[in-house]
Every structure is written in C-alpha cells, then in structure tokens.
Design an enzyme around this catalytic site. Structure first.
Site, short mmCIF file in Angstrom:
data_model
loop_
_atom_site.label_atom_id
_atom_site.label_comp_id
_atom_site.label_asym_id
_atom_site.label_seq_id
_atom_site.Cartn_x
_atom_site.Cartn_y
_atom_site.Cartn_z
N LYS A 262 0.85 -1.19 0.00
CA LYS A 262 0.00 0.00 0.00
C LYS A 262 0.88 1.25 0.00
O LYS A 262 1.51 1.58 0.99
CB LYS A 262 -0.90 0.06 1.24
N GLU B 116 10.05 1.01 10.57
CA GLU B 116 11.04 2.08 10.36
C GLU B 116 10.30 3.36 10.65
O GLU B 116 9.46 3.80 9.87
CB GLU B 116 11.50 2.09 8.90
N CYS C 254 13.50 10.37 7.25
CA CYS C 254 13.46 9.86 8.62
C CYS C 254 14.82 10.03 9.29
O CYS C 254 14.89 10.23 10.49
CB CYS C 254 13.02 8.41 8.63
N GLU D 157 9.86 15.27 15.84
CA GLU D 157 10.26 15.19 14.43
C GLU D 157 9.47 16.22 13.63
O GLU D 157 8.25 16.16 13.57
CB GLU D 157 9.99 13.78 13.89
P1 NAP Z 1 1.93 8.03 8.47
O1 NAP Z 1 0.60 8.52 8.82
O2 NAP Z 1 2.70 7.28 9.46
O3 NAP Z 1 1.76 7.18 7.13
C1 NAP Z 1 2.64 6.18 6.66
C2 NAP Z 1 1.82 5.10 5.99
O4 NAP Z 1 0.96 4.46 6.95
C3 NAP Z 1 0.88 5.62 4.91
O5 NAP Z 1 0.78 4.65 3.89
C4 NAP Z 1 -0.41 5.76 5.67
O6 NAP Z 1 -1.55 5.82 4.87
C5 NAP Z 1 -0.38 4.54 6.54
N1 NAP Z 1 -1.27 4.60 7.70
C6 NAP Z 1 -1.78 5.71 8.31
N2 NAP Z 1 -2.58 5.34 9.32
C7 NAP Z 1 -2.58 3.99 9.35
C8 NAP Z 1 -3.23 3.03 10.18
N3 NAP Z 1 -4.05 3.39 11.16
N4 NAP Z 1 -3.01 1.72 9.94
C9 NAP Z 1 -2.19 1.34 8.95
N5 NAP Z 1 -1.57 2.20 8.13
C10 NAP Z 1 -1.74 3.52 8.34
O7 NAP Z 1 2.79 9.22 7.97
P2 NAP Z 1 2.27 10.45 7.13
O8 NAP Z 1 0.82 10.74 7.37
O9 NAP Z 1 2.60 10.19 5.76
O10 NAP Z 1 3.16 11.60 7.77
C11 NAP Z 1 2.97 12.06 9.11
C12 NAP Z 1 4.29 12.18 9.83
O11 NAP Z 1 4.97 10.91 9.86
C13 NAP Z 1 5.31 13.08 9.17
O12 NAP Z 1 5.13 14.41 9.48
C14 NAP Z 1 6.61 12.53 9.69
O13 NAP Z 1 6.93 13.05 10.95
C15 NAP Z 1 6.35 11.08 9.82
N6 NAP Z 1 6.92 10.31 8.71
C16 NAP Z 1 8.04 9.58 8.93
C17 NAP Z 1 8.60 8.85 7.91
C18 NAP Z 1 9.82 8.04 8.10
O14 NAP Z 1 10.40 7.58 7.13
N7 NAP Z 1 10.27 7.81 9.30
C19 NAP Z 1 8.03 8.88 6.65
C20 NAP Z 1 6.88 9.62 6.46
C21 NAP Z 1 6.33 10.31 7.50
P3 NAP Z 1 -1.99 7.25 4.29
O15 NAP Z 1 -1.15 7.45 3.11
O16 NAP Z 1 -3.42 7.13 3.95
O17 NAP Z 1 -1.75 8.26 5.37
#
Ligand code: NAP
Ligand code: MG
Length: 493
Positions: free
Chosen positions: A187, A262, A296, A393
């Site tokens: 996904k 991760e 990250c 972060e």
């Molecule tokens: P996120 O919400 O953690 O999303 C990452 C992935 O998980 C996306 O595919 C997301 O789907 C999915 N997801 C969200 N809620 C879920 C749930 N309840 N169960 C299973 N999967 C779920 O990250 P984001 O919304 O893209 O970004 C938010 C924050 O996360 C950023 O500001 C940053 O701090 C952090 N982040 C960290 C990394 C890293 O590499 N460490 C990468 C991206 C973001 P959707 O696409 O529909 O949200």
C-alpha cells in the site's frame, strides 16, 4: 518519459493490481492526489475496500502456499528479482519523472538517488535468494543427531509505506520479501501512488508470478488498518510515523503478526572542533535540506563544539540562503516543496513553536508566497534539547543548532542521545579515536563518521522509538523469514 508523459500516466484511469491482473476499485471510491510543485490536481486512484483486500491476500497466499513463487528454485527467484532491478534502471527516467510529479522532489534527485537506490535494492536482494542458508548445529544431547536450521518465508507481507521516498521505501521492503520467498501486498501512501503502480507493471514484465506482488491504493485508516488486522497476513512491514507505528503494534498484538517498523528520527550531527569544516559544512546542510527535510534520518539537531559553532552555523545558513527552492521539473531547483498543505502548515507551525520557546531564526523560516507547498530552508539557533523543536520530528528543512563543550565526550553524547528516537547520527572529527568512542556511545541504528549514505548491504533501522528490526543487508532479508530448527535422530545410542 518526461513531464508530459508522466502527466499522461498520472492522469489515466488507475486500477488495482492483484493476482497478476488489473481490477477496478469499488464503485465511486477514489482518492485524489496533487502535484506539490503547483498544488494542482494530479491523479485519481481507487480506494481499495475489504473485498479487494481479501482478493489480494488470497492471491498472495496462493503465491506462497501454492508455491508458484515460494517454491521456484532460488536461482529462478534470483533471476526474476534481478530482472526487475534491470527494468527499473532501464525505465529510470520515467520512474524519476513520476516520482518527481508525485512528491515534488527535484528531478535530478529522483533520477539519481531514489530510483537508483530502489533498483539497487532489487539487484542486491536478488543475490540473497540463492544464499539464504541455514546452519548445521552441533547438539549435545545423548545419542547421535543431525540438526540444522532453515530460513523459511514468513508468508504474506503487508508493506505500508510513506510519501517521502515512495519507490525507494517500497523497494526496500518488496525486494527482500521476494528474495525470502514471501509475497507482498503493497500500500503506497495516499499522496504518492504512482511509482508503486508502475512498479507493478514492471514486475509483470520481469516475469514475477501472479500474486507475488499486489498493489492496492487506499487510505491508512481504512485500507492500512484492515491490512494490519487481516488474518491472512503474516507480517507487516511499515515505514512512517512513530504514532502510526505504535498503533500498528497494538493492532498486530492480537494475532502476534510479525511487525517491522522504520519510524521517525531526530538524528544528531556532532561536529568537533578539529573537524574538516570545509567538507563537513555543506554535508551538514545537505543532511537536513535534502528532500526538503522529509527524511526519517535527516540530521535535524546540530551539536557543534563552541569553538567552531559560529563558523558551522554561518556556513550552513549561507548554504541555505543560496539554495534554489523551486518546482521539481525546473533545472535550477535544488530544493523542492513539501508534500502537502498539511505538512507546510505543520512545519511552519514548528518554526513558530521554536520562536515562542526562545529560539532565534538564523536563516529562512518563511512560507513562500506562491502556488505549491514551499518553505525556506531554516536554521534555528538558541535551541535546547528540552524544547519541542529539538525533541519532536518536524519532517521539514529545519535545523536546530546547539553549541556544546568538548571537555567531556560523554556530555556531548548525552545531549545527542537526549531524544526518544535513535535512527541515525553523524560525527565529524579528524580524531578517529574520539569518533569510535562516540560511535560506541550513541544510541542510534546508523552512525556516520565524516560522511556516509545509504547502501543496500548496510543494515538500517532504529533504536528506541525509531523502530523494530533492520532493513537492508542480510538481516533485512532475514526479517522476512521464520527460522526453523530440524533435528533427526540417527538411530539408537
Ligand atoms: P503516516 O501517517 O505514518 O503514514 C505512513 C503510511 O501508513 C501511509 O501509507 C499511511 O496511509 C499509513 N497509515 C496511516 N494510518 C494507518 C493506520 N491506522 N493503519 C495502517 N496504516 C496507516 O505518515 P504520514 O501521514 O505520511 O506523515 C505524518 C508524519 O509521519 C510526518 O510528518 C513525519 O513526521 C512522519 N513520517 C516519517 C517517515 C519516516 O520515514 N520515518 C516517513 C513519512 C512520515 P496514508 O497514506 O493514507 O496516510
Ligand atoms: Mg498520511
């Protein structure tokens, strides 16, 4: 494929890839994406529901349990995975254009960093398919025994990935999972589905059997959550926020699904006074401004010894002031937009929080008044490790600079370790004894001394709240296996 062709791909009617076929999503359920460089509509993809998920999991199950993928000879699996890596290199321009449209990354970065790293995951992991051997074990029980271990595929893997490096992060999961003989339901993030969909097409061309890779687009709270709870899925491989990671662990607890994570980071960069500042300064700047800080392992906290603090901070600020911020497809662009309005508001909000906590803006800090989601590369000084901007972060191009004294290395390391995260860390010094001492004391999954980057052979992952498990290297492939011990009695004593 350049911009126009990438736009055509983006604009076409997208479907879901499952069981080796392209199928329609549920009637009327779609998601819309935007081009971060302009804020304009980019594409519409289906939002897969539970019935598409069930079909994908069934197809994936069949590919492992039925053996069409898992029981290919290791050499045949190796060939298919390698071929997919080759196809990615062949189509690198096209994949890069799609990635830049979707994420707003400068085209050069997508082409020479994201796509090449993604392809190298496949090339590297292809080789492990033929080398995932167990051991023969000497057991000490009475009698005569032959005992050995085997690495078996864990089964069906749900790969859930974010938007900051969509193809690279998807590849860092799909490639080792396939090498281990697993099948995958992938996904992509809702903001960035395009390269995952193209990867599915290339996998078909590479000869990957039906069901070994399935790509479903949908939202995290619906599709992602359903994947984590699905009884037909054996392991969840996740990259994203620590918050969602925690939620996934709780959801997976009922079934004891395997989980690797991760998550976020707040990586320290330590610059000692004897460092080669001409080399260090631009790399400290790139460490936080690359990918507009949406990494990250971004080096988001600088700890420079007081004797060199001003020089380093001024150097980074000067680098930031000269950085050309612009659209992904403009040749001059060195730093692109943030991914979305939500992220722009979030990052700008953190700059305000920093100011209200007493930090000073050395450079940047302003949202750019133009279409798209642009913010200036920013350096905050006067930050302290207890401030929110130095703990949380930000996931944007914002560096927190702190001055430290080098009388006691342990004090510097204590500051660097004063975070719930533990993903990366960098050290700049010409004194290798000090460098190694600091490396030993840092609580981080990766320590870079005087430079460094990603490599598919080098395990990558986090201490503390930065995650569970490691990606890349042999350990990264073994994350997709269960270890079985077999013992055979060789007869009566
Ligand atoms: P996120 O919400 O953690 O999303 C990452 C992935 O998980 C996306 O595919 C997301 O789907 C999915 N997801 C969200 N809620 C879920 C749930 N309840 N169960 C299973 N999967 C779920 O990250 P984001 O919304 O893209 O970004 C938010 C924050 O996360 C950023 O500001 C940053 O701090 C952090 N982040 C960290 C990394 C890293 O590499 N460490 C990468 C991206 C973001 P959707 O696409 O529909 O949200
Ligand atoms: Mg999201």
């Amino acid at each position: 494929m350049m911009l126009e062709e990438a736009r055509t791909f983006a604009g076409r009617e997208h479907r879901l890839y499952l069981g080796g076929r392209w199928v329609d999503g549920p009637e009327g359920k779609t998601l819309e994406t935007h081009d971060p460089s302009t804020g304009l509509h980019l594409s519409k993809v289906p939002a897969a529901g539970s019935s598409e998920l069930d079909s994908a999991v069934r197809a994936a199950r069949q590919a492992v349990d039925g053996g069409e993928w898992s029981r290919l000879t290791p050499a045949d699996r190796q060939k298919v995975i390698w071929r997919l890596g080759d196809l990615m290199v062949e189509h690198a321009d096209e994949l890069a254009a799609l990635e830049s449209l979707d994420t707003g990354k400068p085209l050069r970065d997508s082409r020479f960093f994201d796509v090449l790293n993604a392809a190298s995951s496949f090339h590297y992991c292809a080789g492990w398919a033929t080398k995932l051997n167990g051991e023969t074990i000497g057991v000490s029980r009475p009698g005569e025994w032959h005992a050995y271990t085997v690495h078996e595929p864990v089964g069906v893997v749900a790969a859930i990935v974010p938007w900051n490096a969509p193809l690279m992060i998807a590849s860092a999961k799909v490639a080792p999972a396939l090498a281990a003989g697993c099948s995958v339901v992938l996904k992509p993030a809702e903001e960035t589905p395009l390269t995952a969909l193209r990867l599915a097409e290339l996998s078909l061309e590479a000869g990957l059997p039906a069901g070994a890779l399935n790509v479903l687009t949908g939202t995290g709270p619906e599709l992602g959550d359903a994947m984590v709870r699905h009884p037909g899925i054996d392991k969840v491989a996740f990259t994203g926020s620590t918050e969602v990671g925690r939620h996934i662990v709780r959801q997976a607890a009922d079934s004891f699904k395997r989980v690797s994570l991760e998550l976020g980071g707040k990586s320290p960069v330590i610059v000692l006074s004897d460092a080669d500042l001409d080399r260090a300064t631009p790399l400290v700047a790139q460490g936080i401004f690359a990918n507009t800080g949406q990494a990250c392992n971004a080096g988001s906290r600088l700890f420079a010894e007081s004797a060199v603090f001003d020089r380093v901070v001024e150097g980074v600020a000067e680098y930031a002031a000269q950085l050309r911020v612009g659209q992904a497809f403009s040749e001059e662009t060195q730093m692109g937009p943030l991914i979305s309005q939500v992220q722009l508001d979030r990052v700008a909000g953190y700059v305000d929080i920093g100011l209200s906590e007493g930090a000073d803006i050395r450079v940047g800090g302003k949202v750019l008044e133009r279409d798209g989601y642009f913010i200036e590369p920013t350096v905050l000084s006067g930050t302290r490790t207890e401030m929110r901007v130095a703990r949380e972060e930000i996931f944007g191009p914002v560096l927190c600079a702190m001055s430290v004294t080098g009388d006691d290395l342990d004090d510097i390391v204590a500051e660097a370790n004063a975070t719930n995260y533990g993903l990366g860390a960098s050290v700049w010094t010409r004194d290798l004894g000090k460098a190694h001492r600091i490396a030993r004391r840092l609580k981080a999954g990766t320590v870079r001394i005087n430079g460094g980057g990603l490599d598919p052979a080098l395990p990558f992952g986090g201490y503390k709240e930065s995650g569970w498990g490691r990606e890349s290297g042999l350990q990264g492939v073994q994350e997709y296996t269960e270890l079985k011990s077999v013992m055979i009695s060789l007869g009566e004593v």
